[in-house]
Scaffold this active site. Structure first.
Site, PDB file in Angstrom:
ATOM      1  N   TYR A 184       1.961   6.146  16.604  1.00  0.00           N
ATOM      2  CA  TYR A 184       0.794   5.342  15.925  1.00  0.00           C
ATOM      3  C   TYR A 184      -0.745   6.153  16.198  1.00  0.00           C
ATOM      4  CZ  TYR A 184      -2.310   1.267  15.805  1.00  0.00           C
ATOM      5  OH  TYR A 184      -3.359   0.468  15.283  1.00  0.00           O
ATOM      6  N   ASN A 238      -7.624  -1.982   5.800  1.00  0.00           N
ATOM      7  CA  ASN A 238      -7.191  -2.417   7.229  1.00  0.00           C
ATOM      8  C   ASN A 238      -5.514  -2.402   7.270  1.00  0.00           C
ATOM      9  OD1 ASN A 238      -7.523  -4.467   9.421  1.00  0.00           O
ATOM     10  ND2 ASN A 238      -6.099  -5.571   8.076  1.00  0.00           N
ATOM     11  N   VAL A 273       0.865  -1.204   0.051  1.00  0.00           N
ATOM     12  CA  VAL A 273       0.077  -0.116   0.001  1.00  0.00           C
ATOM     13  C   VAL A 273       0.666   1.448   0.044  1.00  0.00           C
ATOM     14  CG1 VAL A 273      -2.151  -1.148   1.041  1.00  0.00           C
ATOM     15  CG2 VAL A 273      -0.096   0.012   2.327  1.00  0.00           C
TER      16      VAL A 273
END
Length: 252
Positions: free
Chosen positions: A146, A81, A55
């Site tokens: 994150y 996802n 991706v």
């Protein structure tokens, strides 16, 4: 088993393991034709079609979407996802790691959605579901990078929902708490006391355990289903009450 996704084609990135595998399996069980886009799309259940996809590489993404359309005739559902984890405070990761995580976790969703949009516009049941996180809505220690990436995913989801609503494309997100996935398992294995670390993660969630991948998959299936046609621009927390509940200590 409900077949409400019958005749629909679903793309699941990062669908070969962990949350992605549970999501792909759930959508397939509901009748969807499932294309799994993954760095290593190996060992897939019968009936799922795998495409090697990075991706972080636009050409790779477009080739995988084109392959899906060639095989199934279109795309109706996109589940973004694929993602990677990161630990530490803002001092713990250098610029290169910040760019790498944001490139995969945020811009990766952009690449996949962008490539799929022409096909989604031709669908009568178009839906995008982004895997976000409790880290987008709660301050967690040692998760600065994150959390920043997942906060961006949450805002991106809302912006995409506004942009594409009148094209007939719904966009939503699912916000898991700490889930029992291979990545979390590796974190536990690397801890000084894995049993104590697991107990701490269990206790952090009000229902007292890690979130199951199948529970996240159920929320994704709800958001992806055409039966949820009035649900867009929202996120569903699958976190055992971690975000919303403030329980008193057990026994009090």
């Amino acid at each position: 088993m409900s077949q409400e996704l019958s005749a629909l084609t679903a793309v699941v990135t990062g669908g070969a393991s962990g949350l992605g595998a549970a999501i792909a399996g759930k959508l397939q069980s509901m009748g969807a034709r499932v294309a799994v886009l993954d760095l290593v799309p190996a060992g897939l259940p019968e009936g799922q079609l795998g495409f090697t996809c990075d991706v972080s590489d636009d050409a790779s993404v477009r080739a995988a979407i084109d392959g899906t359309v060639a095989a199934f005739g279109g795309v109706d559902i996109v589940v973004n996802n694929a993602g990677i984890g990161a630990q530490g405070t803002i001092e713990s990761n250098d610029d290169a790691e910040w760019h790498r995580v944001l490139d995969i976790n945020v811009i990766g969703m952009v690449r996949v959605s962008r490539a799929a949009l022409p096909h989604l516009r031709r669908s009568s049941a178009a839906a995008i579901v982004n895997t976000c996180s409790i880290a987008a809505t709660a301050g967690l220690p040692q998760r600065a990078l994150y959390s920043a990436s997942k906060g961006a995913v949450l805002s991106l989801t809302q912006a995409m929902a506004a942009d594409h609503l009148r094209e007939g494309i719904r966009v939503n997100a699912v916000n898991p708490g700490t889930a029992d996935t291979p990545w979390v398992g590796r974190l536990l294995d690397s801890a000084d006391d894995p049993a104590a670390e697991r107990a701490a993660l269990n206790a952090r969630q009000p229902h007292g355990r890690l979130v199951l991948p199948e529970e996240v998959a159920g929320a994704v299936a709800y958001l992806a289903s055409p039966l949820s046609g009035s649900t867009t621009g929202t996120s569903i927390a699958v976190d055992g009450g971690m975000q919303a509940l403030r329980l008193r200590p057990a026994g009090q």
